[in-house]
Design an enzyme around this catalytic site. Structure first.
Site, PDB file in Angstrom:
ATOM      1  N   ASP A 181      22.380   8.329  21.123  1.00  0.00           N
ATOM      2  CA  ASP A 181      23.431   7.445  21.646  1.00  0.00           C
ATOM      3  C   ASP A 181      23.755   7.694  23.107  1.00  0.00           C
ATOM      4  OD1 ASP A 181      23.553   6.451  19.066  1.00  0.00           O
ATOM      5  OD2 ASP A 181      25.133   7.857  18.481  1.00  0.00           O
ATOM      6  N   LYS A 241      20.285   4.661  25.689  1.00  0.00           N
ATOM      7  CA  LYS A 241      18.870   4.311  25.869  1.00  0.00           C
ATOM      8  C   LYS A 241      18.668   2.804  25.909  1.00  0.00           C
ATOM      9  CE  LYS A 241      18.010   6.720  22.158  1.00  0.00           C
ATOM     10  NZ  LYS A 241      19.293   7.433  21.944  1.00  0.00           N
ATOM     11  N   ALA A 300      26.776   3.100  16.488  1.00  0.00           N
ATOM     12  CA  ALA A 300      26.342   1.698  16.551  1.00  0.00           C
ATOM     13  C   ALA A 300      25.665   1.261  15.251  1.00  0.00           C
ATOM     14  CB  ALA A 300      25.404   1.497  17.733  1.00  0.00           C
ATOM     15  N   ALA A 334      18.387   4.200  14.252  1.00  0.00           N
ATOM     16  CA  ALA A 334      18.766   3.986  15.650  1.00  0.00           C
ATOM     17  C   ALA A 334      19.694   2.779  15.768  1.00  0.00           C
ATOM     18  CB  ALA A 334      17.521   3.736  16.496  1.00  0.00           C
ATOM     19  N   GLY A 335      20.579   2.834  16.755  1.00  0.00           N
ATOM     20  CA  GLY A 335      21.391   1.676  17.123  1.00  0.00           C
ATOM     21  C   GLY A 335      21.431   1.642  18.632  1.00  0.00           C
ATOM     22  N   HIS A 336      20.712   0.722  19.242  1.00  0.00           N
ATOM     23  CA  HIS A 336      20.606   0.656  20.702  1.00  0.00           C
ATOM     24  C   HIS A 336      21.396  -0.555  21.197  1.00  0.00           C
ATOM     25  CE1 HIS A 336      16.671   3.204  20.699  1.00  0.00           C
ATOM     26  NE2 HIS A 336      17.703   3.809  20.153  1.00  0.00           N
ATOM     27  N   GLN A 367      16.900   8.195  18.820  1.00  0.00           N
ATOM     28  CA  GLN A 367      17.579   9.469  18.602  1.00  0.00           C
ATOM     29  C   GLN A 367      17.608  10.277  19.907  1.00  0.00           C
ATOM     30  OE1 GLN A 367      15.087   8.583  15.802  1.00  0.00           O
ATOM     31  NE2 GLN A 367      16.873   7.358  15.360  1.00  0.00           N
ATOM     32  N   ASP A 394      31.962   7.079  33.911  1.00  0.00           N
ATOM     33  CA  ASP A 394      33.230   6.327  34.026  1.00  0.00           C
ATOM     34  C   ASP A 394      34.265   6.775  33.001  1.00  0.00           C
ATOM     35  OD1 ASP A 394      31.039   4.916  32.456  1.00  0.00           O
ATOM     36  OD2 ASP A 394      32.783   3.841  31.697  1.00  0.00           O
ATOM     37  N   GLY A 423      28.913   3.031  12.186  1.00  0.00           N
ATOM     38  CA  GLY A 423      30.343   2.862  12.420  1.00  0.00           C
ATOM     39  C   GLY A 423      31.131   4.162  12.259  1.00  0.00           C
ATOM     40  N   LYS A 457      27.916   6.978  31.315  1.00  0.00           N
ATOM     41  CA  LYS A 457      29.303   7.155  30.870  1.00  0.00           C
ATOM     42  C   LYS A 457      30.162   8.096  31.715  1.00  0.00           C
ATOM     43  CE  LYS A 457      29.892   5.608  26.536  1.00  0.00           C
ATOM     44  NZ  LYS A 457      29.942   5.478  25.093  1.00  0.00           N
ATOM     45  N   ARG A 467      31.945   9.346  16.438  1.00  0.00           N
ATOM     46  CA  ARG A 467      31.066  10.385  16.993  1.00  0.00           C
ATOM     47  C   ARG A 467      31.915  11.588  17.384  1.00  0.00           C
ATOM     48  NH1 ARG A 467      28.505   5.903  20.899  1.00  0.00           N
ATOM     49  NH2 ARG A 467      26.997   4.967  19.474  1.00  0.00           N
ATOM     50  N   ARG A 469       1.126  11.607   2.524  1.00  0.00           N
ATOM     51  CA  ARG A 469      -0.010  10.693   2.379  1.00  0.00           C
ATOM     52  C   ARG A 469       0.134   9.724   1.211  1.00  0.00           C
ATOM     53  NH1 ARG A 469      -3.779  15.772   2.620  1.00  0.00           N
ATOM     54  NH2 ARG A 469      -1.973  16.422   1.436  1.00  0.00           N
TER      55      ARG A 469
HETATM   56  P1  GDP Z   1      21.539   4.455  22.421  1.00  0.00           P
HETATM   57  O1  GDP Z   1      21.409   4.694  20.956  1.00  0.00           O
HETATM   58  O2  GDP Z   1      21.077   5.608  23.240  1.00  0.00           O
HETATM   59  O3  GDP Z   1      20.925   3.155  22.865  1.00  0.00           O
HETATM   60  O4  GDP Z   1      23.109   4.333  22.712  1.00  0.00           O
HETATM   61  P2  GDP Z   1      24.192   3.515  21.823  1.00  0.00           P
HETATM   62  O5  GDP Z   1      24.031   2.081  22.078  1.00  0.00           O
HETATM   63  O6  GDP Z   1      24.172   3.972  20.411  1.00  0.00           O
HETATM   64  O7  GDP Z   1      25.533   4.087  22.414  1.00  0.00           O
HETATM   65  C1  GDP Z   1      25.851   4.009  23.764  1.00  0.00           C
HETATM   66  C2  GDP Z   1      27.179   3.238  23.892  1.00  0.00           C
HETATM   67  O8  GDP Z   1      27.696   3.419  25.185  1.00  0.00           O
HETATM   68  C3  GDP Z   1      27.017   1.747  23.731  1.00  0.00           C
HETATM   69  O9  GDP Z   1      28.181   1.215  23.183  1.00  0.00           O
HETATM   70  C4  GDP Z   1      26.802   1.256  25.164  1.00  0.00           C
HETATM   71  O10 GDP Z   1      27.205  -0.090  25.342  1.00  0.00           O
HETATM   72  C5  GDP Z   1      27.725   2.180  25.906  1.00  0.00           C
HETATM   73  N1  GDP Z   1      27.327   2.533  27.284  1.00  0.00           N
HETATM   74  C6  GDP Z   1      26.089   2.736  27.799  1.00  0.00           C
HETATM   75  N2  GDP Z   1      26.171   3.172  29.080  1.00  0.00           N
HETATM   76  C7  GDP Z   1      27.496   3.244  29.365  1.00  0.00           C
HETATM   77  C8  GDP Z   1      28.226   3.660  30.510  1.00  0.00           C
HETATM   78  O11 GDP Z   1      27.690   4.071  31.531  1.00  0.00           O
HETATM   79  N3  GDP Z   1      29.600   3.622  30.436  1.00  0.00           N
HETATM   80  C9  GDP Z   1      30.243   3.192  29.318  1.00  0.00           C
HETATM   81  N4  GDP Z   1      31.566   3.196  29.327  1.00  0.00           N
HETATM   82  N5  GDP Z   1      29.574   2.793  28.211  1.00  0.00           N
HETATM   83  C10 GDP Z   1      28.230   2.841  28.238  1.00  0.00           C
HETATM   84  P1  IMO Z   2      19.946   6.373  18.438  1.00  0.00           P
HETATM   85  O1  IMO Z   2      18.520   5.942  18.638  1.00  0.00           O
HETATM   86  C1  IMO Z   2      22.712   9.331  16.821  1.00  0.00           C
HETATM   87  C2  IMO Z   2      21.480  11.407  13.158  1.00  0.00           C
HETATM   88  C3  IMO Z   2      22.291  11.133  11.910  1.00  0.00           C
HETATM   89  C4  IMO Z   2      22.140  12.462  11.188  1.00  0.00           C
HETATM   90  C5  IMO Z   2      20.701  12.854  11.515  1.00  0.00           C
HETATM   91  C6  IMO Z   2      19.689  12.502  10.446  1.00  0.00           C
HETATM   92  O2  IMO Z   2      20.898   5.263  18.287  1.00  0.00           O
HETATM   93  O3  IMO Z   2      20.347   7.373  19.463  1.00  0.00           O
HETATM   94  P2  IMO Z   2      18.575  10.227   9.639  1.00  0.00           P
HETATM   95  O4  IMO Z   2      19.203   8.961   9.153  1.00  0.00           O
HETATM   96  O5  IMO Z   2      17.713  10.064  10.831  1.00  0.00           O
HETATM   97  O6  IMO Z   2      17.893  10.980   8.545  1.00  0.00           O
HETATM   98  O7  IMO Z   2      19.847  11.140  10.088  1.00  0.00           O
HETATM   99  O8  IMO Z   2      20.373  12.178  12.725  1.00  0.00           O
HETATM  100  N1  IMO Z   2      20.933  10.197  13.833  1.00  0.00           N
HETATM  101  C7  IMO Z   2      21.426   9.693  14.970  1.00  0.00           C
HETATM  102  N2  IMO Z   2      22.487  10.040  15.700  1.00  0.00           N
HETATM  103  N3  IMO Z   2      21.906   8.334  17.246  1.00  0.00           N
HETATM  104  C8  IMO Z   2      20.813   7.980  16.533  1.00  0.00           C
HETATM  105  O9  IMO Z   2      19.912   7.087  16.983  1.00  0.00           O
HETATM  106  C9  IMO Z   2      20.548   8.636  15.315  1.00  0.00           C
HETATM  107  N4  IMO Z   2      19.599   8.534  14.370  1.00  0.00           N
HETATM  108  C10 IMO Z   2      19.839   9.500  13.476  1.00  0.00           C
HETATM  109  O10 IMO Z   2      23.630  10.843  12.229  1.00  0.00           O
HETATM  110  O11 IMO Z   2      22.984  13.411  11.789  1.00  0.00           O
HETATM  111 MG    MG Z   3      22.608   4.658  19.244  1.00  0.00          MG
END
Ligand code: GDP
Ligand code: IMO
Ligand code: MG
Length: 423
Positions: free
Chosen positions: A13, A16, A299, A39-41, A224, A333, A302, A331, A305, A143
């Site tokens: 998170d 990315k 993301a 993942a949640g991007h 991740q 900011d 819910g 972040k 973090r 496998r």
């Molecule tokens: P990812 O999994 O690495 O793609 O990151 P996530 O999307 O799960 O979480 C990052 C969160 O921070 C999202 O809600 C983005 O919209 C937000 N975000 C990303 N860059 C910034 C930043 O520079 N400042 C703020 N305030 N929010 C950011």
């Molecule tokens: P992005 O790509 C944050 C964490 C889970 C748990 C551990 C194992 O959005 O950064 P899993 O479901 O993979 O077996 O869970 O890894 N986890 C993440 N935490 N961002 C993620 O992806 C994650 N993907 C898995 O919360 O602790």
């Molecule tokens: Mg994420």
């Protein structure tokens, strides 16, 4: 052409999705190399927020190919929902979305097994996203897995039945309360498979080799973060894939000598979802402020973090393992308004000060040693250029660059595409 990488250096998170979207302008192909719908991007532009789980974060750019690599695990049901969400915003993207025949499929029973495994662990649970990630990678290395390419062959449904029956026996073995109606789950699964089959399946390693020879630019998108890596993360509180740079080689079929720039992304502080050690975690008002201002909610799940100060010991470790050439800080900011900002610059490990990540970073072994910085008051979110940065932020960034021996070439000051500053 070399393949560049962008990956998370902390516990996920880091932002990315946002940065891959911004970088996509410079690349012909964006390729996800591991993980799955855990993942949640998040991407934000034109006042809209989009969350992607399996689909690469370059999908909103018309002329970019988005490839789901062999190292990724795909849940057809979640994938179908992602496509439906995209349909509301963009057209013609499906012809630019390619899927590796060697990517493994997450079956409904993988999700159930994930739930059963977590329930059986009680307090020791990983805190997984319950998306079936662990069981699917177990079947891959065991496998037994079913791959996207199998869907083009006769008889894959027999293989499916045998595997699902075995999974049901395993679920019983866990002896925990997992309620399910497999017939319903299968109906949804087989319908989603039909949607998946409308996309283009390819031999992606060959595709990428040809693309590189033709001079196409490729960015490998990680999911991740390095501290969740199966080998180098805080095992067993990790995910089940190689989230580090090596994962791009195995997850796309790119040889190590073809890797170019490695962009490592980190938050100006640290967050973690799920269980496991987190040396700089905050339980005070500062932690609550970061969580509130940073809107630190998962993301995908819910879940809130966990928040803490930046950990340079863990960050240095991640930079070394990945061979990071450029850093991206997001972040910053969120830290505006803090009187004092802390950074962990050493660990007190069993009574001794150390500067590397030891085998065990449980709280009983490690306490963080902090260096303090004066904070800044200015709102960074409207800034357009690094020359506008307050003095204190520059001091923070310059300290990090010196300690980490790597340039911070991009600073993100908000979630929107436009809130991105090059240095
Ligand atoms: P990812 O999994 O690495 O793609 O990151 P996530 O999307 O799960 O979480 C990052 C969160 O921070 C999202 O809600 C983005 O919209 C937000 N975000 C990303 N860059 C910034 C930043 O520079 N400042 C703020 N305030 N929010 C950011
Ligand atoms: P992005 O790509 C944050 C964490 C889970 C748990 C551990 C194992 O959005 O950064 P899993 O479901 O993979 O077996 O869970 O890894 N986890 C993440 N935490 N961002 C993620 O992806 C994650 N993907 C898995 O919360 O602790
Ligand atoms: Mg994420």
């Amino acid at each position: 052409m070399a393949v560049d990488l962008l990956l998370g250096l902390q516990w996920g998170d880091e932002g990315k999705g946002k940065i891959v979207d911004v970088f996509t302008e410079k690349y012909d192909i964006i390729a996800r190399f591991q993980g799955g719908p855990n993942a949640g991007h998040t991407l934000e532009f034109d006042g809209q927020k989009h969350v992607l789980h399996t689909i690469p974060s370059g999908i909103f750019h018309k002329n970019t190919i988005n490839l789901v690599g062999n190292g990724v695990v795909i849940d057809p049901v979640i994938f179908k929902k992602e496509l439906e969400n995209l349909d509301a915003y963009i057209t013609h993207y499906r012809s630019n979305l390619l899927i590796s025949r060697k990517a493994h499929l997450i079956l409904p029973t993988h999700r159930l097994l994930d739930a059963a495994s977590e329930a059986s662990k009680g307090k020791a649970k990983i805190g997984s996203t319950l998306k079936g990630i662990g069981p699917t990678y177990m079947d891959k290395t065991g496998r037994n897995g079913i791959r996207v390419g199998d869907l083009e062959l006769d008889g894959w449904k027999d293989k499916y039945r045998a595997l699902a029956d075995k999974h049901e026996a395993m679920i019983k073995f866990y002896n925990v309360d997992v309620q399910y109606n497999l017939a319903e789950l299968e109906e949804e699964f087989f319908a989603a498979i039909e949607v998946l089959k409308t996309l283009k399946f390819i031999d992606s390693e060959h595709y990428l080799q040809v693309a590189q020879k033709e001079g196409k630019t490729v960015l490998a998108e990680g999911a991740q973060g390095s501290m969740l890596d199966i080998d180098f993360g805080t095992y067993p509180f990790v995910t089940s894939s190689t989230t580090t740079a090596a994962g791009a080689c195995t997850g796309l079929g790119v040889s190590p000598n073809k890797i170019g720039d490695a962009f490592g992304i980190f938050k100006a502080y640290t967050t973690r979802v799920g269980s496991g050690p987190f040396p700089t975690e905050l339980f005070d008002e500062d932690g609550k402020t970061i969580s509130r201002v940073g809107n630190e909610v998962g993301a995908t799940t819910g879940r809130p973090r966990r928040c803490g100060w930046l950990d340079l010991i863990a960050l240095k470790y991640a930079i070394e393992i990945n061979g990071i050439t450029h850093l991206i800080m997001t972040k910053g900011d969120v830290l505006s308004g803090f009187k004092t900002i802390k950074v962990c610059t050493a660990y007190n490990y069993k009574g001794k000060e150390i500067h590397h990540l030891p085998f065990n970073i449980e709280p009983e072994n490690v306490t963080p040693v902090f260096t303090e910085f004066k904070g800044w008051k200015e709102d960074l979110t409207k800034m357009k250029d690094a020359s506008q940065f307050p003095k204190e932020l520059n001091e923070y960034i310059e300290f990090l660059e010196k300690e980490l021996e790597t340039p911070i070439s991009v600073v993100s000051v908000g979630p929107d595409r436009n809130q991105t500053i090059n240095r």
